[in-house]
Design a protein around this motif. Sequence first.
Motif, short mmCIF file in Angstrom:
data_model
loop_
_atom_site.label_atom_id
_atom_site.label_comp_id
_atom_site.label_asym_id
_atom_site.label_seq_id
_atom_site.Cartn_x
_atom_site.Cartn_y
_atom_site.Cartn_z
N ASN A 78 -14.44 83.67 -55.65
CA ASN A 78 -13.32 83.27 -56.51
C ASN A 78 -12.07 82.98 -55.69
OD1 ASN A 78 -14.88 83.49 -58.82
ND2 ASN A 78 -14.29 85.62 -59.19
N LYS A 81 -12.55 79.64 -53.97
CA LYS A 81 -12.38 78.53 -54.93
C LYS A 81 -10.91 78.32 -55.24
CE LYS A 81 -16.84 78.92 -57.23
NZ LYS A 81 -17.54 79.39 -58.42
N GLN A 82 -10.19 79.43 -55.47
CA GLN A 82 -8.76 79.33 -55.78
C GLN A 82 -8.00 78.73 -54.59
OE1 GLN A 82 -7.24 79.95 -58.77
NE2 GLN A 82 -5.52 78.97 -57.77
N SER A 83 -8.35 79.19 -53.37
CA SER A 83 -7.69 78.68 -52.18
C SER A 83 -7.98 77.19 -51.99
CB SER A 83 -8.15 79.48 -50.96
OG SER A 83 -7.52 79.02 -49.80
N GLU A 84 -9.23 76.79 -52.24
CA GLU A 84 -9.57 75.36 -52.13
C GLU A 84 -8.79 74.55 -53.16
OE1 GLU A 84 -13.79 75.35 -52.60
OE2 GLU A 84 -14.16 75.73 -50.47
N ASN A 85 -8.69 75.07 -54.39
CA ASN A 85 -7.90 74.37 -55.42
C ASN A 85 -6.44 74.25 -55.01
OD1 ASN A 85 -10.12 74.01 -57.07
ND2 ASN A 85 -9.75 75.85 -58.26
N ASP A 86 -5.89 75.37 -54.50
CA ASP A 86 -4.50 75.35 -54.05
C ASP A 86 -4.31 74.35 -52.91
OD1 ASP A 86 -4.04 77.30 -55.91
OD2 ASP A 86 -3.89 78.95 -54.45
N ASN A 88 -6.17 71.69 -52.25
CA ASN A 88 -6.26 70.33 -52.79
C ASN A 88 -4.97 69.90 -53.48
OD1 ASN A 88 -8.85 69.72 -51.91
ND2 ASN A 88 -9.80 70.62 -53.71
N LYS A 89 -4.39 70.84 -54.26
CA LYS A 89 -3.12 70.53 -54.93
C LYS A 89 -2.02 70.26 -53.91
CE LYS A 89 -4.09 73.22 -59.10
NZ LYS A 89 -3.82 74.47 -59.82
N GLU A 92 -2.61 66.89 -52.25
CA GLU A 92 -2.24 65.80 -53.16
C GLU A 92 -0.73 65.70 -53.29
OE1 GLU A 92 -2.66 62.58 -55.54
OE2 GLU A 92 -4.21 63.55 -54.33
N HIS A 146 -12.65 67.56 -49.25
CA HIS A 146 -11.30 67.05 -49.44
C HIS A 146 -11.24 65.55 -49.14
CE1 HIS A 146 -10.09 71.14 -49.82
NE2 HIS A 146 -10.61 71.42 -48.65
#
Length: 189
Positions: A78, A81-86, A88-89, A92, A146
């Motif tokens: 988890n 996943k959260q770190s990857e989402n952060d 990616n954000k 971007e 990414h």
Amino acid sequence: MADEQEIMCKLESIKEIRNKTLQMEKIKARLKAEFEALESEERHLKEYKQEMDLLLQEKMAHVEELRLIHADINVMENTIKQSENDLNKLLESTRRLHDEYKPLKEHVDALRMTLGLQRLPDLCEEEEKLSLEPVCHATSKFTGMHPYALCAKPKVGPGTPRSPNGSRMNEEKGNTWNFSAQPLGQKNC
């Protein structure tokens, strides 16, 4: 003669008593051996049960250890996943900010040149922190994850010729950041 018969009866009784006593002693010896075997087997059974209890306790300890490991794995998955989402954000957001910055800087540089002023230095010339090169290395494990990762051009070396307005440039292109939609690890910078 009655005395002889009586004596013979008594002798027969004594003989029977002797035979039965011997038979009883044999059975008694067998009983004693059986009791000893029984006590020994009871001791073994008690030891086996104690060993089984210890093994079950060890099993439960391992089960609990595995449960904790699985819980830690779930937490790490988890977190990743959260770190990857952060990440990616942030990538971007960085790309959008650069997309906003680049035309504004070009416009400001064009206005400055009309007034005879030098162009402003590029971002990577101003501050080392604005180079995205460390991000490329730090996220190289996630190359396939990414697609819009940003890759900054490496800073130019001291022997790189200067452009007419004084900033250093590569022979092929000017020293501008190259943001492209490509996976990390495939630098065209």
